[in-house]
Design a protein around this motif. Structure first.
Motif, PDB file in Angstrom:
ATOM      1  N   SER A  32       0.860  -1.190   0.000  1.00  0.00           N
ATOM      2  CA  SER A  32       0.000   0.000   0.000  1.00  0.00           C
ATOM      3  C   SER A  32       0.895   1.239   0.000  1.00  0.00           C
ATOM      4  N   THR A  33       0.846   2.001  -1.085  1.00  0.00           N
ATOM      5  CA  THR A  33       1.700   3.198  -1.141  1.00  0.00           C
ATOM      6  C   THR A  33       1.260   4.212  -0.078  1.00  0.00           C
ATOM      7  N   GLY A  34      -0.049   4.285   0.198  1.00  0.00           N
ATOM      8  CA  GLY A  34      -0.539   5.184   1.250  1.00  0.00           C
ATOM      9  C   GLY A  34       0.064   4.810   2.609  1.00  0.00           C
ATOM     10  N   ASP A  35       0.078   3.504   2.940  1.00  0.00           N
ATOM     11  CA  ASP A  35       0.656   3.052   4.217  1.00  0.00           C
ATOM     12  C   ASP A  35       2.151   3.348   4.270  1.00  0.00           C
ATOM     13  N   ILE A  36       2.843   3.091   3.165  1.00  0.00           N
ATOM     14  CA  ILE A  36       4.297   3.330   3.130  1.00  0.00           C
ATOM     15  C   ILE A  36       4.580   4.824   3.356  1.00  0.00           C
ATOM     16  N   LEU A  37       3.760   5.675   2.699  1.00  0.00           N
ATOM     17  CA  LEU A  37       3.966   7.123   2.847  1.00  0.00           C
ATOM     18  C   LEU A  37       3.623   7.592   4.263  1.00  0.00           C
ATOM     19  N   ARG A  38       2.517   7.076   4.821  1.00  0.00           N
ATOM     20  CA  ARG A  38       2.139   7.485   6.193  1.00  0.00           C
ATOM     21  C   ARG A  38       3.227   7.081   7.190  1.00  0.00           C
ATOM     22  N   GLU A  39       3.797   5.898   6.972  1.00  0.00           N
ATOM     23  CA  GLU A  39       4.886   5.438   7.839  1.00  0.00           C
ATOM     24  C   GLU A  39       6.100   6.367   7.702  1.00  0.00           C
ATOM     25  N   TYR A  54       1.638  17.409   0.475  1.00  0.00           N
ATOM     26  CA  TYR A  54       0.723  16.914  -0.569  1.00  0.00           C
ATOM     27  C   TYR A  54      -0.376  16.080   0.066  1.00  0.00           C
ATOM     28  N   MET A  55       0.016  15.203   0.972  1.00  0.00           N
ATOM     29  CA  MET A  55      -0.953  14.303   1.595  1.00  0.00           C
ATOM     30  C   MET A  55      -1.963  15.093   2.430  1.00  0.00           C
ATOM     31  N   ASP A  56      -1.475  16.075   3.171  1.00  0.00           N
ATOM     32  CA  ASP A  56      -2.376  16.892   3.999  1.00  0.00           C
ATOM     33  C   ASP A  56      -3.413  17.613   3.151  1.00  0.00           C
ATOM     34  N   GLY A  58      -4.581  16.461   0.290  1.00  0.00           N
ATOM     35  CA  GLY A  58      -5.369  15.511  -0.505  1.00  0.00           C
ATOM     36  C   GLY A  58      -4.891  15.403  -1.938  1.00  0.00           C
ATOM     37  N   GLU A  59      -3.689  15.952  -2.202  1.00  0.00           N
ATOM     38  CA  GLU A  59      -3.122  15.862  -3.558  1.00  0.00           C
ATOM     39  C   GLU A  59      -2.271  14.605  -3.663  1.00  0.00           C
ATOM     40  N   LEU A  60      -2.023  14.162  -4.898  1.00  0.00           N
ATOM     41  CA  LEU A  60      -1.074  13.065  -5.083  1.00  0.00           C
ATOM     42  C   LEU A  60       0.333  13.593  -4.830  1.00  0.00           C
ATOM     43  N   VAL A  61       1.190  12.759  -4.268  1.00  0.00           N
ATOM     44  CA  VAL A  61       2.585  13.157  -4.145  1.00  0.00           C
ATOM     45  C   VAL A  61       3.225  12.996  -5.536  1.00  0.00           C
ATOM     46  N   PRO A  62       4.299  13.737  -5.832  1.00  0.00           N
ATOM     47  CA  PRO A  62       4.863  13.654  -7.179  1.00  0.00           C
ATOM     48  C   PRO A  62       5.341  12.234  -7.528  1.00  0.00           C
ATOM     49  N   ASP A  86      -1.985  -1.760  -3.701  1.00  0.00           N
ATOM     50  CA  ASP A  86      -3.138  -1.006  -3.190  1.00  0.00           C
ATOM     51  C   ASP A  86      -2.745   0.474  -3.175  1.00  0.00           C
ATOM     52  N   GLY A  87      -3.386   1.258  -4.034  1.00  0.00           N
ATOM     53  CA  GLY A  87      -3.080   2.696  -4.074  1.00  0.00           C
ATOM     54  C   GLY A  87      -2.076   3.066  -5.158  1.00  0.00           C
ATOM     55  N   PHE A  88      -1.657   2.092  -5.920  1.00  0.00           N
ATOM     56  CA  PHE A  88      -0.746   2.297  -7.044  1.00  0.00           C
ATOM     57  C   PHE A  88      -1.155   1.347  -8.164  1.00  0.00           C
ATOM     58  N   PRO A  89      -1.220   1.758  -9.412  1.00  0.00           N
ATOM     59  CA  PRO A  89      -0.946   3.096  -9.942  1.00  0.00           C
ATOM     60  C   PRO A  89      -2.126   4.049  -9.766  1.00  0.00           C
ATOM     61  N   ARG A  90      -1.815   5.327  -9.543  1.00  0.00           N
ATOM     62  CA  ARG A  90      -2.835   6.350  -9.327  1.00  0.00           C
ATOM     63  C   ARG A  90      -3.043   7.221 -10.565  1.00  0.00           C
ATOM     64  N   ASN A  91      -2.152   7.117 -11.543  1.00  0.00           N
ATOM     65  CA  ASN A  91      -2.329   7.881 -12.789  1.00  0.00           C
ATOM     66  C   ASN A  91      -1.704   7.082 -13.937  1.00  0.00           C
ATOM     67  N   ASN A  93       0.740   7.739 -15.962  1.00  0.00           N
ATOM     68  CA  ASN A  93       2.199   7.688 -15.956  1.00  0.00           C
ATOM     69  C   ASN A  93       2.689   6.553 -15.039  1.00  0.00           C
ATOM     70  N   GLN A  94       2.068   6.427 -13.878  1.00  0.00           N
ATOM     71  CA  GLN A  94       2.437   5.340 -12.957  1.00  0.00           C
ATOM     72  C   GLN A  94       2.082   3.977 -13.556  1.00  0.00           C
ATOM     73  N   ALA A  95       0.931   3.909 -14.244  1.00  0.00           N
ATOM     74  CA  ALA A  95       0.512   2.632 -14.856  1.00  0.00           C
ATOM     75  C   ALA A  95       1.502   2.225 -15.946  1.00  0.00           C
ATOM     76  N   ARG A 141     -11.597  16.783  -1.823  1.00  0.00           N
ATOM     77  CA  ARG A 141     -10.454  16.995  -2.724  1.00  0.00           C
ATOM     78  C   ARG A 141      -9.819  15.641  -3.093  1.00  0.00           C
ATOM     79  N   ARG A 142      -9.666  14.760  -2.112  1.00  0.00           N
ATOM     80  CA  ARG A 142      -9.066  13.449  -2.399  1.00  0.00           C
ATOM     81  C   ARG A 142      -9.914  12.680  -3.417  1.00  0.00           C
ATOM     82  N   LEU A 143     -11.251  12.786  -3.271  1.00  0.00           N
ATOM     83  CA  LEU A 143     -12.134  12.062  -4.203  1.00  0.00           C
ATOM     84  C   LEU A 143     -12.052  12.671  -5.601  1.00  0.00           C
TER      85      LEU A 143
HETATM   86  P1  AMP Z   1      -4.275   6.299   0.245  1.00  0.00           P
HETATM   87  O1  AMP Z   1      -4.159   5.745   1.638  1.00  0.00           O
HETATM   88  O2  AMP Z   1      -3.960   5.288  -0.820  1.00  0.00           O
HETATM   89  O3  AMP Z   1      -5.583   7.001   0.009  1.00  0.00           O
HETATM   90  O4  AMP Z   1      -3.126   7.417   0.121  1.00  0.00           O
HETATM   91  C1  AMP Z   1      -3.074   8.532   0.987  1.00  0.00           C
HETATM   92  C2  AMP Z   1      -2.330   9.666   0.299  1.00  0.00           C
HETATM   93  O5  AMP Z   1      -1.013   9.242  -0.044  1.00  0.00           O
HETATM   94  C3  AMP Z   1      -2.949  10.114  -1.016  1.00  0.00           C
HETATM   95  O6  AMP Z   1      -3.960  11.093  -0.808  1.00  0.00           O
HETATM   96  C4  AMP Z   1      -1.730  10.709  -1.730  1.00  0.00           C
HETATM   97  O7  AMP Z   1      -1.385  11.980  -1.217  1.00  0.00           O
HETATM   98  C5  AMP Z   1      -0.627   9.755  -1.315  1.00  0.00           C
HETATM   99  N1  AMP Z   1      -0.473   8.618  -2.262  1.00  0.00           N
HETATM  100  C6  AMP Z   1      -0.709   7.297  -2.013  1.00  0.00           C
HETATM  101  N2  AMP Z   1      -0.426   6.546  -3.080  1.00  0.00           N
HETATM  102  C7  AMP Z   1      -0.001   7.398  -4.045  1.00  0.00           C
HETATM  103  C8  AMP Z   1       0.438   7.235  -5.384  1.00  0.00           C
HETATM  104  N3  AMP Z   1       0.481   6.018  -5.975  1.00  0.00           N
HETATM  105  N4  AMP Z   1       0.804   8.348  -6.080  1.00  0.00           N
HETATM  106  C9  AMP Z   1       0.771   9.572  -5.513  1.00  0.00           C
HETATM  107  N5  AMP Z   1       0.357   9.793  -4.252  1.00  0.00           N
HETATM  108  C10 AMP Z   1      -0.025   8.729  -3.516  1.00  0.00           C
END
Ligand code: AMP
Length: 184
Positions: A32-39, A54-56, A58-62, A86-91, A93-95, A141-143
């Motif tokens: 889960s990219t979201g979990d990895i980023l939160r950690e 970016y996360m605060d 609701g934007e995607l991180v670069p 889970d949470g990847f690919p989000r766009n 370019n990532q796909a 915004r996240r939605l």
């Molecule tokens: P999630 O828990 O998957 O909803 O992710 C929480 C937040 O982490 C998102 O709102 C983004 O800011 C960031 N994030 C998670 N996955 C990605 C991703 N694949 N690309 C860019 N940002 C991401």
């Protein structure tokens, strides 16, 4: 048996919980990219510091922050026999990056799952959950960001005919059942 699953779905769709169940059932890592980023944010690593704003909002991180992370994670030994993303690919370019990476790793995704839940249900669920980054403005915004980027991703996988759409607006057990049928 090897399972490589790409799991798409909006925040609040129950995707994280269902991905965890699939991960346990098939004994494959839940990535889960979201979990990895939160950690990373909690640990205040350089990735976390760069991602936090970016996360605060609701934007995607670069993508530059995410692509290396995914490459490292899927190249790890424990991912050799399968994974669930889970949470990847989000766009798109990532796909496209993932597609290239899988060729390099000599791997194939078995299935792309798309969990669908109406927006009004998602807002209700996310407000009830109230994670730190879940106030109503951030949620909307996240939605918005999710849909803006997900439509082309869904289209990308549709063209490859590997996409399976699951109704996430059902009892949790029923969603689990629909997903395991889709994956088997
Ligand atoms: P999630 O828990 O998957 O909803 O992710 C929480 C937040 O982490 C998102 O709102 C983004 O800011 C960031 N994030 C998670 N996955 C990605 C991703 N694949 N690309 C860019 N940002 C991401």
């Amino acid at each position: 048996m090897t399972k490589r699953l790409i799991f798409l779905g909006p925040p609040g769709s129950g995707k994280g919980t269902q991905a965890q169940k699939l991960s346990e059932h098939h004994q494959i890592p839940h990535v889960s990219t979201g979990d990895i980023l939160r950690e990373a944010v909690a640990q205040q690593t350089s990735l976390g510091k760069e991602a936090k704003d970016y996360m605060d909002k609701g934007e995607l991180v670069p993508d530059t922050l995410i692509l290396n992370l995914i490459q490292d994670r899927l190249s790890h030994d424990d991912a050799a026999n399968g994974w669930i993303l889970d949470g990847f690919p989000r766009n798109v370019n990532q796909a496209a990056f993932l597609e290239e990476l899988l060729i390099k790793l000599n791997q194939n995704a078995d299935c792309v799952l798309n969990l669908e839940v109406p927006d009004d249900v998602l807002v209700e669920r996310l407000l009830a959950r109230q994670r730190k980054d879940d106030n109503e403005e951030t949620i909307r915004r996240r939605l918005e960001v999710y849909h803006h980027n997900a439509v082309p991703v869904i289209d990308f996988y549709h063209q490859k005919q590997t996409l399976k759409t699951i109704d996430g607006n059902q009892e949790m057990e029923q969603v689990t059942k629909s997903l395991s049928e889709a994956v088997s």
